[in-house]
Design a protein around this motif. Structure first.
Motif, PDB file in Angstrom:
ATOM      1  N   ASP A   1       4.011   0.219  -2.995  1.00 14.33           N
ATOM      2  CA  ASP A   1       3.571   1.248  -3.928  1.00 14.33           C
ATOM      3  C   ASP A   1       2.122   1.644  -3.631  1.00 14.33           C
ATOM      4  OD1 ASP A   1       2.807   2.822  -6.071  1.00 14.33           O
ATOM      5  OD2 ASP A   1       3.839   1.597  -7.566  1.00 14.33           O
TER       6      ASP A   1
ATOM      7  N   LYS B   1      -0.711   4.375 -13.951  1.00  7.51           N
ATOM      8  CA  LYS B   1      -0.279   3.088 -13.392  1.00  7.51           C
ATOM      9  C   LYS B   1      -1.456   2.270 -12.902  1.00  7.51           C
ATOM     10  CE  LYS B   1       4.420   4.406 -12.000  1.00  7.51           C
ATOM     11  NZ  LYS B   1       5.395   4.463 -10.878  1.00  7.51           N
ATOM     12  N   GLY B   2      -2.538   2.313 -13.654  1.00  3.45           N
ATOM     13  CA  GLY B   2      -3.723   1.533 -13.306  1.00  3.45           C
ATOM     14  C   GLY B   2      -4.657   2.205 -12.331  1.00  3.45           C
ATOM     15  N   PHE B   3      -4.287   3.380 -11.806  1.00  7.88           N
ATOM     16  CA  PHE B   3      -5.119   4.089 -10.827  1.00  7.88           C
ATOM     17  C   PHE B   3      -5.835   5.249 -11.504  1.00  7.88           C
ATOM     18  CE2 PHE B   3      -5.927   7.423  -7.755  1.00  7.88           C
ATOM     19  CZ  PHE B   3      -6.473   6.741  -6.689  1.00  7.88           C
TER      20      PHE B   3
ATOM     21  N   THR C   1      -5.072   6.566  -0.669  1.00  7.06           N
ATOM     22  CA  THR C   1      -3.920   6.635  -1.566  1.00  7.06           C
ATOM     23  C   THR C   1      -3.207   7.972  -1.402  1.00  7.06           C
ATOM     24  OG1 THR C   1      -4.950   5.136  -3.169  1.00  7.06           O
ATOM     25  CG2 THR C   1      -3.182   6.556  -3.980  1.00  7.06           C
TER      26      THR C   1
ATOM     27  N   LEU D   1      -0.040   2.903  -5.427  1.00 10.01           N
ATOM     28  CA  LEU D   1      -0.959   2.721  -6.548  1.00 10.01           C
ATOM     29  C   LEU D   1      -1.226   1.267  -6.911  1.00 10.01           C
ATOM     30  CD1 LEU D   1       0.340   5.532  -8.930  1.00 10.01           C
ATOM     31  CD2 LEU D   1      -1.525   5.643  -7.279  1.00 10.01           C
ATOM     32  N   SER D   2      -0.370   0.361  -6.470  1.00  5.81           N
ATOM     33  CA  SER D   2      -0.527  -1.017  -6.941  1.00  5.81           C
ATOM     34  C   SER D   2      -0.476  -2.076  -5.842  1.00  5.81           C
ATOM     35  CB  SER D   2       0.567  -1.333  -7.977  1.00  5.81           C
ATOM     36  OG  SER D   2       1.853  -1.186  -7.405  1.00  5.81           O
ATOM     37  N   SER D   3      -0.341  -1.681  -4.597  1.00  3.98           N
ATOM     38  CA  SER D   3      -0.181  -2.702  -3.550  1.00  3.98           C
ATOM     39  C   SER D   3      -1.207  -2.569  -2.439  1.00  3.98           C
ATOM     40  CB  SER D   3       1.233  -2.601  -2.953  1.00  3.98           C
ATOM     41  OG  SER D   3       1.419  -1.335  -2.333  1.00  3.98           O
TER      42      SER D   3
END
Length: 355
Positions: free
Chosen positions: A82, A280-282, A166, A84-86
């Protein structure tokens, strides 16, 4: 004068397989010839050759307009799945670059300098590769102490790495979906940028990227003060707009890659707009108003149709119609006033006047 290194060597080891670069310092035309390097230990042997020619030395002499060698630490943002998260930073590479003394571009918080890689950054950049070094200054933010300046300098460079890389991951996913389609053709690519640390420099953190040579074109709008309708005229411009639409739809309208610009199909200096609380945290570096603007102004083209993207104009009109219908169903102030008995109105006004 420093020659390009004998790169690609890996010292035989039971635990360490990192590459090694060897350079010839203070080279001159008298040093022309074939150079052979051999590294040998208990685990095995590796060899490499380098031919130092007049052409190589002539290319190196063109570096005289550069300030000199600067040792750097080079870090690349990596992604597992992902975007946004990895993400994570891979291992640190150490190398050297030469940078021109005068900047060729300047923005609100940074300056751009032309640089050339000398050694140590393979496989991202080969020796002699032209690059752009972007130095971020924190002075415009009003910070005072040196620690505050360094921390802000680091956070600015870090944010730019996260945003552009990203966006690059989204562009790769877009390309994987679009390229197999018959007639779609070439897909825009967002080039990677890298975080570097310059231990001996007063502004230690910066970013470095490939230098794009050619006419620099802005394909998308970054803020509401500028509307560039001509971006739709070119193939690259249309495909950039389709990419924005694709990202918007994939993220349910919560994220938009914006400020798409570059040379041909190669893009850089992009931004990402998200909600203030992020997605999503980004958190992007552009406000949600850019998403609202895109939703209102975007017009689908043939590439949007090829990907089966839903028309934003239809969605926007439905939202406006729903809002309009809702407002019509609400009684206006005059209607409410007529429905209230006179005595009740007087009593209410009396109470209001008491307060």
């Amino acid at each position: 004068m420093v020659t390009p290194p004998l790169h690609g060597l890996k010292i035989p080891s039971a635990q360490d397989d990192s590459p090694v670069s060897l350079a010839i310092a203070e080279a001159s035309y008298q040093d022309q010839g074939m150079y052979y390097c051999c590294l040998n230990n208990m685990y095995g042997k590796v060899t490499a050759e380098f031919h130092l020619t007049a052409a190589v030395l002539e290319r190196l002499s063109s570096f005289q307009s550069y300030e000199g060698v600067e040792e750097i630490e080079f870090m690349q943002l990596m992604f597992r799945e992902d975007p946004l998260s990895s993400s994570y930073f891979g291992g640190t590479l150490r190398g050297a670059i030469m940078t021109e003394g005068m900047h060729f571009g300047e923005g609100m918080h940074r300056r751009a300098f032309r640089s050339r890689v000398l050694q140590g950054l393979a496989p991202a950049f080969a020796p002699g590769h032209p690059c752009v070094l972007k130095v971020h200054s924190a002075l415009t933010y009003g910070t005072k102490s040196r620690d505050e300046l360094l921390q802000k300098n680091y956070s600015l460079a870090l944010q730019e790495c996260y945003v552009q890389n990203t966006a690059r991951e989204y562009a790769k996913l877009y390309a994987a979906e679009a390229e197999p389609l018959e007639g779609f053709g070439e897909v825009p690519e967002i080039i990677p940028i890298f975080l570097i640390h310059r231990p001996t420099n007063n502004i230690p953190y910066a970013t470095v990227e490939e230098e794009l040579v050619g006419e620099f074109v802005k394909y998308s709008v970054k803020d509401g003060k500028e509307v560039n309708f001509l971006r739709r005229d070119s193939e690259a411009g249309q495909k950039c707009c389709t990419f924005q639409h694709w990202v918007y739809e994939k993220t349910n309208g919560n994220l938009l890659v914006t400020d798409l610009q570059g040379v041909g199909m190669k893009l850089t200096d992009v931004g990402i707009a998200t909600l203030a609380k992020g997605y999503k945290g980004f958190k992007g570096n552009c406000s949600f108003s850019f998403i609202e603007q895109f939703r209102a102004l975007h017009q689908c083209n043939e590439y949007c149709d090829m990907l089966g993207l839903k028309s934003l104009r239809t969605t926007h009109q439905k939202q406006r119609k729903a809002t309009s219908t809702k407002s019509k169903n609400l009684p206006n102030s005059s209607t409410v006033k007529k429905m209230v008995p006179k005595k009740a109105r007087e009593h209410r006004n009396f109470i209001s006047s008491e307060h």
